[in-house]
Motif scaffolding. Structure first.
Motif, PDB file in Angstrom:
ATOM      1  N   THR A 263     -51.088 -27.425-120.813  1.00  0.00           N
ATOM      2  CA  THR A 263     -51.345 -27.979-119.487  1.00  0.00           C
ATOM      3  C   THR A 263     -50.750 -27.070-118.409  1.00  0.00           C
ATOM      4  O   THR A 263     -49.591 -26.667-118.509  1.00  0.00           O
ATOM      5  CB  THR A 263     -50.725 -29.385-119.374  1.00  0.00           C
ATOM      6  OG1 THR A 263     -51.274 -30.190-120.423  1.00  0.00           O
ATOM      7  CG2 THR A 263     -51.031 -30.026-118.038  1.00  0.00           C
TER       8      THR A 263
ATOM      9  N   GLY B 151     -53.632 -28.367-108.364  1.00  0.00           N
ATOM     10  CA  GLY B 151     -54.251 -28.864-109.586  1.00  0.00           C
ATOM     11  C   GLY B 151     -55.008 -30.163-109.313  1.00  0.00           C
ATOM     12  O   GLY B 151     -54.456 -31.080-108.717  1.00  0.00           O
ATOM     13  N   ILE B 152     -56.274 -30.216-109.725  1.00  0.00           N
ATOM     14  CA  ILE B 152     -57.092 -31.418-109.500  1.00  0.00           C
ATOM     15  C   ILE B 152     -57.839 -31.782-110.787  1.00  0.00           C
ATOM     16  O   ILE B 152     -57.899 -30.981-111.723  1.00  0.00           O
ATOM     17  CB  ILE B 152     -58.125 -31.211-108.352  1.00  0.00           C
ATOM     18  CG1 ILE B 152     -59.101 -30.072-108.716  1.00  0.00           C
ATOM     19  CG2 ILE B 152     -57.407 -30.896-107.041  1.00  0.00           C
ATOM     20  CD1 ILE B 152     -60.270 -29.945-107.754  1.00  0.00           C
ATOM     21  N   THR B 153     -58.400 -32.983-110.819  1.00  0.00           N
ATOM     22  CA  THR B 153     -59.256 -33.335-111.956  1.00  0.00           C
ATOM     23  C   THR B 153     -60.602 -32.642-111.757  1.00  0.00           C
ATOM     24  O   THR B 153     -61.010 -32.382-110.618  1.00  0.00           O
ATOM     25  CB  THR B 153     -59.456 -34.861-112.060  1.00  0.00           C
ATOM     26  OG1 THR B 153     -59.951 -35.321-110.804  1.00  0.00           O
ATOM     27  CG2 THR B 153     -58.143 -35.569-112.377  1.00  0.00           C
ATOM     28  N   PRO B 154     -61.309 -32.325-112.856  1.00  0.00           N
ATOM     29  CA  PRO B 154     -62.543 -31.551-112.709  1.00  0.00           C
ATOM     30  C   PRO B 154     -63.538 -32.246-111.766  1.00  0.00           C
ATOM     31  O   PRO B 154     -63.810 -33.435-111.930  1.00  0.00           O
ATOM     32  CB  PRO B 154     -63.103 -31.504-114.136  1.00  0.00           C
ATOM     33  CG  PRO B 154     -61.912 -31.700-115.017  1.00  0.00           C
ATOM     34  CD  PRO B 154     -60.991 -32.610-114.257  1.00  0.00           C
TER      35      PRO B 154
ATOM     36  N   TRP C 128     -58.520 -26.516-112.154  1.00  0.00           N
ATOM     37  CA  TRP C 128     -58.683 -27.680-113.005  1.00  0.00           C
ATOM     38  C   TRP C 128     -58.973 -27.253-114.433  1.00  0.00           C
ATOM     39  O   TRP C 128     -59.343 -26.103-114.687  1.00  0.00           O
ATOM     40  CB  TRP C 128     -59.759 -28.617-112.465  1.00  0.00           C
ATOM     41  CG  TRP C 128     -61.116 -28.008-112.292  1.00  0.00           C
ATOM     42  CD1 TRP C 128     -62.118 -27.950-113.198  1.00  0.00           C
ATOM     43  CD2 TRP C 128     -61.622 -27.374-111.099  1.00  0.00           C
ATOM     44  NE1 TRP C 128     -63.226 -27.324-112.661  1.00  0.00           N
ATOM     45  CE2 TRP C 128     -62.948 -26.966-111.375  1.00  0.00           C
ATOM     46  CE3 TRP C 128     -61.093 -27.115-109.822  1.00  0.00           C
ATOM     47  CZ2 TRP C 128     -63.748 -26.313-110.435  1.00  0.00           C
ATOM     48  CZ3 TRP C 128     -61.884 -26.457-108.882  1.00  0.00           C
ATOM     49  CH2 TRP C 128     -63.195 -26.062-109.196  1.00  0.00           C
ATOM     50  N   GLN C 129     -58.802 -28.169-115.382  1.00  0.00           N
ATOM     51  CA  GLN C 129     -58.957 -27.858-116.802  1.00  0.00           C
ATOM     52  C   GLN C 129     -59.976 -28.781-117.450  1.00  0.00           C
ATOM     53  O   GLN C 129     -60.032 -29.970-117.139  1.00  0.00           O
ATOM     54  CB  GLN C 129     -57.615 -28.046-117.531  1.00  0.00           C
ATOM     55  CG  GLN C 129     -56.591 -26.991-117.193  1.00  0.00           C
ATOM     56  CD  GLN C 129     -55.318 -27.144-118.012  1.00  0.00           C
ATOM     57  OE1 GLN C 129     -54.318 -27.635-117.501  1.00  0.00           O
ATOM     58  NE2 GLN C 129     -55.356 -26.726-119.269  1.00  0.00           N
ATOM     59  N   VAL C 130     -60.761 -28.210-118.369  1.00  0.00           N
ATOM     60  CA  VAL C 130     -61.669 -28.982-119.212  1.00  0.00           C
ATOM     61  C   VAL C 130     -61.275 -28.741-120.661  1.00  0.00           C
ATOM     62  O   VAL C 130     -61.069 -27.598-121.070  1.00  0.00           O
ATOM     63  CB  VAL C 130     -63.140 -28.564-118.971  1.00  0.00           C
ATOM     64  CG1 VAL C 130     -64.059 -29.187-120.007  1.00  0.00           C
ATOM     65  CG2 VAL C 130     -63.574 -28.931-117.565  1.00  0.00           C
ATOM     66  N   GLN C 131     -61.130 -29.796-121.450  1.00  0.00           N
ATOM     67  CA  GLN C 131     -60.748 -29.701-122.863  1.00  0.00           C
ATOM     68  C   GLN C 131     -61.795 -30.456-123.668  1.00  0.00           C
ATOM     69  O   GLN C 131     -61.734 -31.675-123.792  1.00  0.00           O
ATOM     70  CB  GLN C 131     -59.359 -30.319-123.087  1.00  0.00           C
ATOM     71  CG  GLN C 131     -58.242 -29.608-122.344  1.00  0.00           C
ATOM     72  CD  GLN C 131     -57.894 -28.263-122.955  1.00  0.00           C
ATOM     73  OE1 GLN C 131     -57.500 -28.174-124.108  1.00  0.00           O
ATOM     74  NE2 GLN C 131     -58.058 -27.199-122.181  1.00  0.00           N
ATOM     75  N   ASP C 132     -62.784 -29.743-124.162  1.00  0.00           N
ATOM     76  CA  ASP C 132     -63.881 -30.377-124.894  1.00  0.00           C
ATOM     77  C   ASP C 132     -63.907 -29.817-126.317  1.00  0.00           C
ATOM     78  O   ASP C 132     -64.528 -28.779-126.583  1.00  0.00           O
ATOM     79  CB  ASP C 132     -65.197 -30.104-124.156  1.00  0.00           C
ATOM     80  CG  ASP C 132     -66.376 -30.863-124.763  1.00  0.00           C
ATOM     81  OD1 ASP C 132     -66.291 -31.250-125.953  1.00  0.00           O
ATOM     82  OD2 ASP C 132     -67.386 -31.029-124.058  1.00  0.00           O
TER      83      ASP C 132
END
Ligand code: TRP
Ligand code: ZN
Length: 505
Positions: A110, A123-126, A139-143
């Protein structure tokens, strides 16, 4: 850093200015795509490798990663096998397009803070696809299902093509035991006494933010801080002695030769630091062996490591000068079940056999200096490293390369074995045994086809021409057509692409 292209653009932009650049490209008037008129886009989420569509990123070129990592291994059993990692990654990159946004790869960690050229991003949500975001942000995406692990950066001001940027990313998390696409252990693989760090093909994103594909090679520096008594072994050469303060020791490393991201390591363990040795050509060899290895494994390992100077001498005679400024091994008592040719410092699990040391050393020329442009070209790595051990065994009177070829070629094998086209084995077939054996068999058959002289001239040309870069099977074929004067289309078609047993040349 791969594209001399960016250097050229920067050189032109500063030396002759944008106006001259327009006339150089022959444009009489401003047109769409005019380099003088920025058109900001998002850099792509991958470099276009069809096996790993989200590995690496488009729109920029990294020149250097400086990784300051603080790591605490798991507590003694029965505590969970989890470590604590916190890092500050300072990443120098150059935009290769006008960028509104760009991505790095980062998995299971993170990000807590980021600056872009010293300016703080939030830092923001996608955001929803296509949605506008105000100001500098990330922002981060974890797929996991899509294997899409992305850290998106929205720099403000936007980046112009050719502009250099320093990104400082503060991040961290709990380390576990990540696995690759075929569920093999890799990445920052937590052990009871530290971590084994082996990241082929896309596991570096489990321990630092990275454009995780061989097409974007870069130099590295490391400061790895661990509990006093632990040793951290990374790529390159020590940058000064370890420094201990308040019960923690910082190990500094400097890797001055550009490397592909999958070849980074920073293994942590209870290593003994062995005396430095040298090849005849002066390559310094720094070895690290887990103190807890059993006496018999230690004996095998010592005997293999003692051969490294002579092995470098021998492979230099076949492949050309050793391509980097350092070498040496780290041998961990824990296991991931395989070894990896991490640049300048291969990692071994359990013990190091002579054949495996020869294999990982040969990768320094074949795989590391010259790396696959796409992962489907993996046979160029594994076929060559396997063939190199055939050559080493021949040189040492163990077995001739012809005998090794025969013992692979002669036995009856299943149709499934012959069905795998090693020139495009699929992401689940990257480390299939055929990639190694049929790969080495292909090289031996090539040697029989073009003759010894062209064969060894070819490999030296290959390494020289593509060192510090990447290349494809087509590039390899072109080199051998050049040195032999033969048309090798049918040869490579049969050996790499035909789902049947190839005929003898
Ligand atoms: N490239 C390694 C070598 O041949 C092997 C390797 C990497 C591997 N990842 C793997 C082997 C996963 C089996 C499973 O030296
Ligand atoms: Zn290999």
């Amino acid at each position: 850093m791969t594209a001399s292209r960016t250097t050229v653009v920067r050189g032109l932009a500063t030396a002759v200015g944008i106006v001259s650049l327009v006339s150089v490209t022959g444009l009489a008037t401003a047109a769409p795509g005019d380099p003088g008129k920025p058109r900001f886009t998002a850099g792509s989420e991958g470099v276009g490798d069809n096996y790993f569509p989200y590995s690496g990123n488009g729109g920029y070129d990294v020149s250097h990663y400086d990784l300051a990592i603080d790591y605490t291994p798991p507590a003694p059993s029965p505590a969970p096998l989890e470590g604590q990692l916190s890092g500050v990654a300072t990443i120098d990159l150059t935009a290769t397009a006008d960028l509104d946004r760009f991505n790095l790869d980062l998995r299971g960690m993170t990000v807590s803070a980021m600056t872009v050229n010293g300016k703080r991003a939030t830092g923001i949500t996608p955001p929803a696809p296509g949605a506008e975001v105000d100001g500098a942000a990330y922002w981060q995406v974890q797929d996991d299902a899509e294997r899409r692990w992305e850290l998106t950066v929205q720099p403000r001001p936007k980046l112009k093509k050719g502009q250099s940027v320093r990104l400082v990313v503060t991040y961290g998390g709990t380390t576990t035991r990540p696995t690759d696409i075929e569920q093999a252990p890799y990445g920052w693989y937590t052990t009871r006494d530290g971590a084994i760090v082996v990241s082929e093909p896309d596991g570096s994103m489990t321990w630092y933010p990275v454009s995780d594909h061989p097409r974007d090679k870069a130099t590295y520096s490391f400061r790895i801080t661990v509990p006093e008594g632990k040793v951290a072994v990374a790529n390159g050469l020590p940058d000064g002695p370890p420094v201990t303060a308040n019960g923690r020791t910082t190990w500094s490393w400097d890797a001055v030769d550009e490397q592909a991201s999958y070849l980074t390591t920073a293994s942590v363990g209870d290593f003994e630091v062995l005396p430095v040795t040298y090849s005849a050509s002066g390559v310094p060899i720094h070895d690290f062996v887990d103190r807890k290895i059993s006496a018999s494994r230690r004996a095998t390992t010592n005997a293999s490591l003692a051969l490294q100077p002579r092995m470098i001498d021998f492979f230099e005679s076949r492949f050309g000068p050793y391509p980097f400024s350092a070498f040496g091994s780290s041998v961990d008592n824990d296991s991931v079940g395989y070894a990896l040719e991490t640049q300048t410092r291969p990692v071994y699990s359990g013990s190091a056999s002579q054949g495996t040391v020869a294999h990982e050393l040969a990768h320094q020329w074949l795989g590391n200096a010259v790396s696959p442009k796409d992962w489907k070209h993996i046979w160029l790595n594994e076929g060559w490293a396997t063939y190199a051990t055939w050559l080493w065994n021949e040189e040492n009177g163990i077995r001739t390369a012809q005998a090794a070829f025969d013992s692979w070629y002669a036995p009856a094998r299943t149709p499934e074995y012959w069905a795998l086209p090693i020139g495009d084995p699929g992401p689940m077939g990257l480390f299939a045994t055929q990639v190694y054996d049929r790969g080495a068999g292909t090289l031996h058959a090539l040697r029989l086809t073009v003759g010894d002289e062209a064969f060894f001239e070819g490999v030296q040309t290959w390494v020289q021409r593509y060192a510090d870069s990447t290349a494809t099977t087509a590039d390899f074929q072109a080199v051998y057509e050049e040195v032999s004067g033969q048309d090798l289309d049918a040869f490579f078609q049969e050996w790499l692409a035909t789902p049947a047993k190839p005929s003898l040349p």
